[in-house]
Design a protein around this motif. Structure first.
Motif, PDB file in Angstrom:
ATOM      1  N   ASN A 108       0.827  -1.208   0.000  1.00 22.57           N
ATOM      2  CA  ASN A 108       0.000   0.000   0.000  1.00 22.57           C
ATOM      3  C   ASN A 108       0.862   1.258   0.000  1.00 22.57           C
ATOM      4  O   ASN A 108       0.555   2.228  -0.692  1.00 22.57           O
ATOM      5  N   LEU A 146       2.323   1.662  -3.546  1.00 17.14           N
ATOM      6  CA  LEU A 146       1.315   2.198  -4.470  1.00 17.14           C
ATOM      7  C   LEU A 146       1.072   3.682  -4.209  1.00 17.14           C
ATOM      8  O   LEU A 146       0.959   4.478  -5.151  1.00 17.14           O
ATOM      9  N   ILE A 161      -8.077  10.180  -3.174  1.00 16.46           N
ATOM     10  CA  ILE A 161      -7.753   8.792  -3.501  1.00 16.46           C
ATOM     11  C   ILE A 161      -7.507   8.049  -2.194  1.00 16.46           C
ATOM     12  O   ILE A 161      -6.683   8.455  -1.388  1.00 16.46           O
ATOM     13  N   GLN A 220      -6.050   4.805  -0.773  1.00 16.57           N
ATOM     14  CA  GLN A 220      -5.219   3.614  -0.986  1.00 16.57           C
ATOM     15  C   GLN A 220      -5.354   2.761   0.257  1.00 16.57           C
ATOM     16  O   GLN A 220      -4.925   3.161   1.334  1.00 16.57           O
ATOM     17  N   SER A 276      -8.397   2.710  -4.421  1.00 12.85           N
ATOM     18  CA  SER A 276      -7.333   1.834  -4.882  1.00 12.85           C
ATOM     19  C   SER A 276      -7.145   0.824  -3.766  1.00 12.85           C
ATOM     20  O   SER A 276      -6.674   1.164  -2.676  1.00 12.85           O
ATOM     21  N   SER A 324     -12.527   2.488  -9.836  1.00 13.31           N
ATOM     22  CA  SER A 324     -11.659   1.902  -8.814  1.00 13.31           C
ATOM     23  C   SER A 324     -10.500   1.137  -9.444  1.00 13.31           C
ATOM     24  O   SER A 324     -10.594   0.637 -10.559  1.00 13.31           O
ATOM     25  N   PHE A 325      -9.419   1.032  -8.678  1.00 13.41           N
ATOM     26  CA  PHE A 325      -8.266   0.215  -9.051  1.00 13.41           C
ATOM     27  C   PHE A 325      -8.091  -0.841  -7.983  1.00 13.41           C
ATOM     28  O   PHE A 325      -8.279  -0.571  -6.794  1.00 13.41           O
ATOM     29  N   THR A 326      -7.703  -2.055  -8.401  1.00 14.18           N
ATOM     30  CA  THR A 326      -7.539  -3.127  -7.435  1.00 14.18           C
ATOM     31  C   THR A 326      -6.369  -4.025  -7.776  1.00 14.18           C
ATOM     32  O   THR A 326      -6.135  -4.340  -8.932  1.00 14.18           O
ATOM     33  N   CYS A 327      -5.674  -4.437  -6.741  1.00 10.99           N
ATOM     34  CA  CYS A 327      -4.651  -5.479  -6.828  1.00 10.99           C
ATOM     35  C   CYS A 327      -5.232  -6.706  -6.131  1.00 10.99           C
ATOM     36  O   CYS A 327      -5.671  -6.614  -4.991  1.00 10.99           O
ATOM     37  N   LEU A 336      -1.282   0.152 -12.030  1.00  7.46           N
ATOM     38  CA  LEU A 336      -1.714   1.394 -11.394  1.00  7.46           C
ATOM     39  C   LEU A 336      -1.407   2.584 -12.291  1.00  7.46           C
ATOM     40  O   LEU A 336      -2.246   3.466 -12.467  1.00  7.46           O
ATOM     41  N   HIS A 340      -3.857   2.718 -15.058  1.00  6.29           N
ATOM     42  CA  HIS A 340      -5.162   3.121 -14.525  1.00  6.29           C
ATOM     43  C   HIS A 340      -5.221   4.632 -14.299  1.00  6.29           C
ATOM     44  O   HIS A 340      -6.191   5.293 -14.691  1.00  6.29           O
TER      45      HIS A 340
END
Length: 183
Positions: free
Chosen positions: A21, A24, A63, A65, A111, A154-157, A173, A176
């Motif tokens: 985290n 990122l 944002i 995270q 994220s 949204s962004f996701t790992c 990322l 994105h």
């Protein structure tokens, strides 16, 4: 040039130090600071409520995270929201429930990092029973809607404990952010 607040909501545990985290978040700051004004908060390090409220009022985009622990944000990030999202500053009473958000000119993006694999979503035979990532995050989206903010994609790992592909996550990322924020 936008004003962007990036909040690292990670909460440290012996099995989760928060390196991904933070990586990122650092990448976001690096990519976005060239053409935007950036402020950050690392919830784990503490915060002053009034300063955080002013950051929200300053920001065009927020944002978050954050890891997802037990299908929600870590307890410290939830406490942060409870303390910072103030009546009269972020929302007010309204005739129709949920329509009193005061941050209507602001956008937000989640994220998130999950231990769940991507295949667990959108498949009726898997754990989430066909539900999407956005379905799983719907309660978090409702909190932002309540204060008037509008969502960005949204962004996701996924699968970050069993298969931590940090280089891939950072690359995705960047793609994105280029797509969503046009930097």
């Amino acid at each position: 040039m936008k004003n962007i607040l990036i909040i690292n909501g990670h909460q440290r545990y012996s099995t989760a130090e928060g390196n991904l985290n933070q990586t990122l978040m650092d990448k976001m700051v690096s990519l976005l600071s060239e053409k935007n004004n950036i402020k950050t908060t690392i919830v784990q390090n503490g915060y002053k409520i009034e300063e955080e409220q002013q950051k929200f009022l300053w920001a065009d985009i927020v944002i978050y995270q954050t890891p997802v622990y037990w299908f929600s944000v870590p307890g410290l990030l939830k406490t942060y929201m409870d303390e910072v999202y103030a009546y009269g500053l972020f929302f007010k009473s309204a005739d129709q429930y949920g329509s009193g958000g005061l941050l209507t000119k602001k956008k937000y993006m989640f994220s998130t990092t999950w231990n769940a694999p991507e295949k667990a979503f959108n498949d009726p035979t898997q754990f989430f029973e066909g539900n999407s990532l956005e379905d799983a995050l719907s309660h978090l989206h409702l909190m932002q809607k309540f204060i008037g903010m509008k969502p960005l994609k949204s962004f996701t790992c996924y699968d970050v404990i069993k298969n931590p592909k940090v280089g891939k996550f950072v690359f995705e990322l960047e793609l994105h952010l280029k797509e969503v924020l046009n930097f």
